[in-house]
Write an enzyme that holds these catalytic residues in place. Sequence first.
Site, mmCIF file in Angstrom:
data_model
loop_
_atom_site.group_PDB
_atom_site.id
_atom_site.type_symbol
_atom_site.label_atom_id
_atom_site.label_comp_id
_atom_site.label_asym_id
_atom_site.label_seq_id
_atom_site.Cartn_x
_atom_site.Cartn_y
_atom_site.Cartn_z
ATOM 1 N N TYR A 1 0.839 -1.225 0.000
ATOM 2 C CA TYR A 1 0.000 0.000 0.000
ATOM 3 C C TYR A 1 0.865 1.262 0.000
ATOM 4 O O TYR A 1 2.040 1.213 0.255
ATOM 5 C CB TYR A 1 -1.079 -0.011 1.073
ATOM 6 C CG TYR A 1 -0.730 -0.125 2.544
ATOM 7 C CD1 TYR A 1 0.542 0.095 3.045
ATOM 8 C CD2 TYR A 1 -1.729 -0.429 3.464
ATOM 9 C CE1 TYR A 1 0.808 0.010 4.399
ATOM 10 C CE2 TYR A 1 -1.472 -0.516 4.826
ATOM 11 C CZ TYR A 1 -0.198 -0.293 5.268
ATOM 12 O OH TYR A 1 0.068 -0.386 6.612
ATOM 13 N N GLU A 2 0.221 2.363 -0.325
ATOM 14 C CA GLU A 2 0.936 3.638 -0.540
ATOM 15 C C GLU A 2 1.929 3.548 -1.686
ATOM 16 O O GLU A 2 2.965 4.201 -1.674
ATOM 17 C CB GLU A 2 1.669 4.080 0.739
ATOM 18 C CG GLU A 2 0.806 4.723 1.771
ATOM 19 C CD GLU A 2 -0.084 5.792 1.196
ATOM 20 O OE1 GLU A 2 0.355 6.488 0.264
ATOM 21 O OE2 GLU A 2 -1.224 5.897 1.658
#
Length: 596
Positions: free
Chosen positions: A438-439
Amino acid sequence: MSTYTAPLKDMQFAIKELAGLPEITALPGCSEVNAELVDAVLGEAARFAQEVLDPLNRDGDKQGAKLAGGNVTTPKGFKEAYRKFIEAGWNGLGAQPEYGGQGLPHLVSVPVQEIWKSANMALCLAPMLTGGVLEALKVHASPEQMKTYGGKLTAGVWSGTMNLTEPQAGSDLSAVRTRAVREGDHYRIQGTKIFITWGEHDMTENIVHLVLARTPDAPEGVKGISLFIVPKFLPRPDGTPGERNDIKCVSIEHKLGIHGSPTCVLAYGDNGGAVGTLVGEENRGLEYMFTMMNHARLSVGVEGVAVGERAYQHAVEYARTRVQGREIGQKSGDRVTIIHHPDVRRMLMSMRSQTEAMRALAYFAAATLDKSKHHPDPAEKRRNQALLDLLTPIVKGWCTEQGVDVASTGIQVHGGMGFIEETGATQYLRDARITTIYEGTTGIQAGDLVGRKVGFEKGATALAVIEGMRALDSRLAAGGQDLAATRAGLKEAVASLDGATHWIVDTFPKNPKGVAGVSVPYLKLFGTVAGGWMMARAALIAQEKLKQPDADRDFLQGKLATARFYAEHELPRAAPFAREVTSGADSVLALDPSKF
Ligand SMILES: Cc1cc2nc3c(=O)[nH]c(=O)nc-3n(C[C@H](O)[C@H](O)[C@H](O)COP(=O)(O)OP(=O)(O)OC[C@H]3O[C@@H](n4cnc5c(N)ncnc54)[C@H](O)[C@@H]3O)c2cc1C
């Protein structure tokens, strides 16, 4: 079951000595911070984490968040712990004072985040996202929007989320389809967002979603995306939560880790459209969201450090108690705990030195962020911004990949018991595994590094950093025998990084696809060498401090030992990474996609 103890000495060393706290406290706007305050904040955070957050970590993992009738229930104890967290003022640690925050520099709030994430990563994703939302709103929202949301988010009575991902739009946000149609002074939002962390829960009275969506006449691609504030409950004029907005949590994901953190599918506008207000101007949403994403990328990098530390502590505790075999060379006598076996010691040293290197680099990036915001000299401000831009994908990508590696080694230290859920070592690996995804995945970070951060600027910032690493050599040489191995390891590794960086700069304009194919090894190379640079600086400082009569000898000797271990066991990986970068591009692309 092992309990978490915040590694305060190493954190303080990294903050004060390596990241340069005195330089940060001298910046305009940071003058109220001093070493004593930092010690007090860290000490209190450690106590809170150890007493309140850590005891819920394992049960939170076992119970997970639950969805029923559109409502999400968090694991037992989370709600109460969160209430204590915000009542103690922790949510606003780094937030602006005008909205009730304490305005502490990132060099203080980032280490505190490490403590939260070590103790309970799943729960502490909620305040992390709220902090990111505040960061984006502070820069791009109107004074009216800040009046409505600034105080509530700073206090943590309302939480924040980021809504980017849709089924067809993950890494590629140009594919976002959620629609926003203007209706007077607001917009009606319709669409589906997936994977929204803390998108629905029972810990706060309201949830403030920052949503990427397109207006009907918006241009195609990333230039047609706007950013909206879409609250779960529409705020009344007196600021209290009013009517329920048209947003529904339709499911939560069953996932590998961070079970205590609900990962939600949110349906917007099933009943006519959720009410949202535009942030800034139409079609500039992605640019605004990047303010939040850059903030979150550093925070996710810190998750790598945090999980690494937690896994290390767990492994040491096990290695101290598990009895197995005799010391090498002894055929009789007592059996020993496994910490006496050289290979187990190697694993523990590797976990510890990698975590120390990651921590030092992440805090160094936090100090760079503070300087990029507050430095009074515009040239220094710009230089620090460029350095931060370079470091962000490295801290995000490298620290999280290392965090997974350290957590995996932690399982190995436990032997078969590491593979069994009851021991608790598996949770760190399961929790850490999302951090490289994620990110922006490691691949996306690496693409950013070789493209925007190195290729486009012809290596200017990267080569300046490498010069800084080289400049350490004469000081390490003066350190004599104690630092000889550290010096030799760093010198060779810096040469590898320098060669690979020149290759990227030369090759990027003519063969960007080839460069993309070896971007992850380059990111790992940069992280490994930058970590070694920090460890060498730590060794120099430790050697100097050891001359003082009241020196903390055990701690400082430990720094010399981990720096040497890193130089002898981690830095030798630089040369093969560099070889992979400079000669591996063609084989990556040797098979046509149809041949897989
Ligand atoms: C637990 C969890 C929590 C999350 N929380 C949030 C949240 O709060 N808000 C939110 O908006 N999203 C959230 N996400 C979504 C997350 O950010 C995405 O999963 C991530 O950005 C990757 O997108 P994707 O899953 O669609 O993978 P894809 O984009 O399909 O990628 C699949 C693979 O292809 C690679 N790839 C794709 N494009 C490229 C490229 N251009 N160059 C090189 N490689 C590429 C990727 O590196 C990856 O290996 C969360 C996801 C999870 C699992």
